[in-house]
Design an enzyme around this catalytic site. Structure first.
Site, PDB file in Angstrom:
ATOM      1  N   SER A 262       0.827  -1.204   0.000  1.00  0.00           N
ATOM      2  CA  SER A 262       0.000   0.000   0.000  1.00  0.00           C
ATOM      3  C   SER A 262       0.862   1.255   0.000  1.00  0.00           C
ATOM      4  O   SER A 262       2.072   1.214   0.229  1.00  0.00           O
ATOM      5  CB  SER A 262      -0.905   0.021   1.234  1.00  0.00           C
ATOM      6  OG  SER A 262      -0.132   0.227   2.411  1.00  0.00           O
ATOM      7  N   LYS A 263       0.189   2.369  -0.232  1.00  0.00           N
ATOM      8  CA  LYS A 263       0.843   3.670  -0.179  1.00  0.00           C
ATOM      9  C   LYS A 263       1.480   3.898   1.199  1.00  0.00           C
ATOM     10  O   LYS A 263       2.577   4.436   1.307  1.00  0.00           O
ATOM     11  CB  LYS A 263      -0.198   4.746  -0.478  1.00  0.00           C
ATOM     12  CG  LYS A 263       0.260   6.174  -0.280  1.00  0.00           C
ATOM     13  CD  LYS A 263      -0.911   7.115  -0.469  1.00  0.00           C
ATOM     14  CE  LYS A 263      -0.594   8.504   0.032  1.00  0.00           C
ATOM     15  NZ  LYS A 263      -1.763   9.400  -0.008  1.00  0.00           N
ATOM     16  N   ARG A 264       0.786   3.468   2.244  1.00  0.00           N
ATOM     17  CA  ARG A 264       1.289   3.647   3.609  1.00  0.00           C
ATOM     18  C   ARG A 264       2.631   2.937   3.829  1.00  0.00           C
ATOM     19  O   ARG A 264       3.514   3.439   4.513  1.00  0.00           O
ATOM     20  CB  ARG A 264       0.258   3.137   4.619  1.00  0.00           C
ATOM     21  CG  ARG A 264       0.630   3.406   6.073  1.00  0.00           C
ATOM     22  CD  ARG A 264      -0.425   2.790   6.982  1.00  0.00           C
ATOM     23  NE  ARG A 264      -1.696   3.453   6.795  1.00  0.00           N
ATOM     24  CZ  ARG A 264      -2.094   4.490   7.525  1.00  0.00           C
ATOM     25  NH1 ARG A 264      -1.303   4.969   8.466  1.00  0.00           N
ATOM     26  NH2 ARG A 264      -3.265   5.035   7.324  1.00  0.00           N
ATOM     27  N   GLU A 267       5.296   5.134   2.499  1.00  0.00           N
ATOM     28  CA  GLU A 267       5.509   6.289   3.369  1.00  0.00           C
ATOM     29  C   GLU A 267       6.309   5.898   4.612  1.00  0.00           C
ATOM     30  O   GLU A 267       7.207   6.617   5.045  1.00  0.00           O
ATOM     31  CB  GLU A 267       4.158   6.876   3.781  1.00  0.00           C
ATOM     32  CG  GLU A 267       3.405   7.540   2.628  1.00  0.00           C
ATOM     33  CD  GLU A 267       1.984   7.920   3.003  1.00  0.00           C
ATOM     34  OE1 GLU A 267       1.494   7.439   4.058  1.00  0.00           O
ATOM     35  OE2 GLU A 267       1.352   8.682   2.250  1.00  0.00           O
ATOM     36  N   GLU A 285      -1.725  17.301  -1.381  1.00  0.00           N
ATOM     37  CA  GLU A 285      -0.801  16.220  -1.026  1.00  0.00           C
ATOM     38  C   GLU A 285      -0.001  15.785  -2.252  1.00  0.00           C
ATOM     39  O   GLU A 285      -0.540  15.642  -3.342  1.00  0.00           O
ATOM     40  CB  GLU A 285      -1.579  15.029  -0.467  1.00  0.00           C
ATOM     41  CG  GLU A 285      -0.702  13.850  -0.095  1.00  0.00           C
ATOM     42  CD  GLU A 285      -1.501  12.590   0.212  1.00  0.00           C
ATOM     43  OE1 GLU A 285      -0.917  11.659   0.783  1.00  0.00           O
ATOM     44  OE2 GLU A 285      -2.697  12.538  -0.133  1.00  0.00           O
TER      45      GLU A 285
END
Length: 508
Positions: A262-264, A267, A285
């Site tokens: 995922s994007k998380r 990050e 963002e």
């Protein structure tokens, strides 16, 4: 099976394109090119609530940057009308109506509130509400109402959806190129919504209609669509159409822990999960991309190709042409593939060192200009040849080479304490004389003269080379010493040694 291979990548423009989507596009592209077929881009934008205006162009730009442009699609070789689903509403309405007429579909007039109450009642009894053959005859549908009642509701514009009438008591036998035979009991399926009175289809109807009309031969898509395969095969049956062949790709998994990448994850662990940078105009963002991080498109694609597909050979570095020749859907695994950010950097490093020194110099030159360093491309090319083996990105070149352009002002204190001896100053001054008296100032000749002097005088190489490196670089790092000396020149070399002597003496 249709004789000509036609495959499609059909993303929704709801935000930036995840690398899982790029891999789906890549596998479609490789399959199409392997079989001299057509790679199609279709924009599935029927979900207007999540629509992001800039996402469509982002998708196109991502495919182009990755080196896998589409052959047919939005604005390009549009053989079958618009390739945006939002512009094909009338087509879907026609086929939704056809399902009503042939008994494979029905109108459902239930409100959202009524369905919520039903779900709550089922849950109170420990059951799960499924809208299908168990209850569709008792609900607010055209299967229960008279034709006149249905006509009245339609005339008064009563909100409705068209649902698929899933057959009862049947075991579907589905075939997937990657996963083999799959059996599905139709009694476990719900009657999916296919069309809404607002005039837009759901994904399921639009997807099937477009795949048929656009003559898609193979549907190669992500594992998340596997549960929808039964409905899609039934829809082909309902329309009396020949279905394409299906292949559901495995998930790309998190580097750490379980679940889908995922994007998380990006990050938290500091790596991109999108091909290009994306700015959300509503929130401001910004998410980073592989392009802006300095990755070569070919390295990015090579990495993605090996997530889930194994060519069965030891080789790991492939050109796009090699990937096309080797690609085989039957060599795609069923299990998810764990994403490895460090392996991705390894691919980038391999591609960087394969590039010509001149090309890398051209990429490095703007960085030097930005630092007010004006060097010829020829000299930068020479420099790149000395440092690229230690780099992963072109952006690394400066940290690996700043001492070529700027005399060090700070020296490694621990290294000085270890390397500076009583005779270091006199040895370095003698070395300066050798450098001064060397007419043909090349790396090879300098090295030969200095080593000859060291050998004749029975000096240990470390007593000379380590202080010399400290004087030129400021630390015990960097490429071949005499290559550095040749690059910076005689005068700069002597000045740096003299400067170092004064600093080291004072420090000791």
């Amino acid at each position: 099976m249709k004789s000509k291979v036609r495959v499609r990548f059909a993303p929704s423009p709801t935000g930036p394109l995840h690398i899982g989507g790029v891999r789906t596009a890549l596998f479609n592209y490789l399959f199409a090119k392997k079989h001299h077929g057509t790679f199609i881009l279709r924009i599935e934008d029927t979900d207007r609530t999540r629509f992001v205006p800039t996402a469509e162009q982002y998708i196109v730009d991502s495919l182009n940057w990755s080196g896998i442009p589409f052959d047919e699609g939005v604005g390009k070789n549009e053989k079958f009308g618009s390739y945006r689903q939002s512009e094909r509403a009338e087509i879907y309405k026609k086929y939704a109506t056809e399902l009503i007429e042939n008994g494979w579909g029905y109108y459902a007039f239930d409100t959202a509130e009524e369905l919520d109450i039903l779900r709550q009642n089922y849950e109170k009894e420990g059951n799960t509400f499924i809208y299908n053959h168990h209850n569709r005859q008792q609900l607010n549908t055209s299967l229960k109402l008279t034709q006149d009642e249905v006509n009245d509701k339609l005339k008064t514009r009563c909100p409705y959806v068209i649902r698929f009438k899933t057959p009862e008591n049947e075991i579907l036998v589905l075939n997937d190129i990657i996963r083999g035979e799959i059996k599905m009991d139709t009694n476990t399926l719900d009657d999916k919504v296919l069309f809404k009175s607002g005039g837009m289809p759901t994904y399921h109807l639009a997807n099937i209609v477009d795949d048929h009309l656009m003559e898609i031969s193979h549907v190669i898509r992500g594992e998340e669509w596997l549960p929808s395969m039964a409905l899609h095969i039934l829809l082909y049956r309902a329309f009396n159409w020949t279905p394409p062949l299906f292949a559901h790709l495995p998930l790309i998994l998190k580097p750490v822990g379980k679940g889908k990448l995922s994007k998380r994850d990006g990050e938290q662990l500091g790596f991109p999960v999108f091909p290009l940078e994306f700015v959300n105009e509503e929130t401001g963002e910004t998410v980073k991309g592989y392009k802006e991080e300095g990755y070569f498109p070919a390295a990015f694609i090579n990495m993605l190709a090996l997530l889930g597909w194994n060519p069965g050979i030891e080789q790991e570095i492939f050109s796009l042409d090699e990937l096309v020749q080797l690609f085989d859907l039957e060599k795609v695994g069923k299990s998810g593939s764990k994403f490895d950010p460090e392996k991705t950097k390894w691919f980038q490093h391999q591609y960087l060192i394969q590039q010509s020194d001149r090309l890398l110099a051209q990429l490095f030159q703007p960085i030097l200009i930005d630092k007010n360093i004006d060097e010829s491309l020829e000299r930068i090319t020479k420099l790149v040849s000395l440092i690229k083996e230690r780099a992963t990105f072109v952006a690394d070149f400066w940290d690996l080479s700043d001492f070529f352009f700027i005399s060090p002002n700070v020296y490694d204190e621990k290294a000085i304490n270890k390397q500076w001896k009583e005779d270091t100053e006199s040895l370095l001054l003698t070395l300066i004389d050798i450098i001064k008296n060397t007419e043909e100032f090349t790396s090879d000749i300098l090295e030969s003269k200095v080593k000859e002097w060291i050998t004749l005088n029975e000096i240990s190489f470390g007593k000379i080379m380590q202080p010399l490196r400290l004087s030129l670089v400021g630390s015990l790092k960097g490429p071949h010493l005499f290559d550095i000396i040749e690059f910076i020149g005689k005068e700069a070399t002597i000045n740096r040694i003299l400067k170092f002597i004064e600093v080291a003496k004072n420090q000791k």
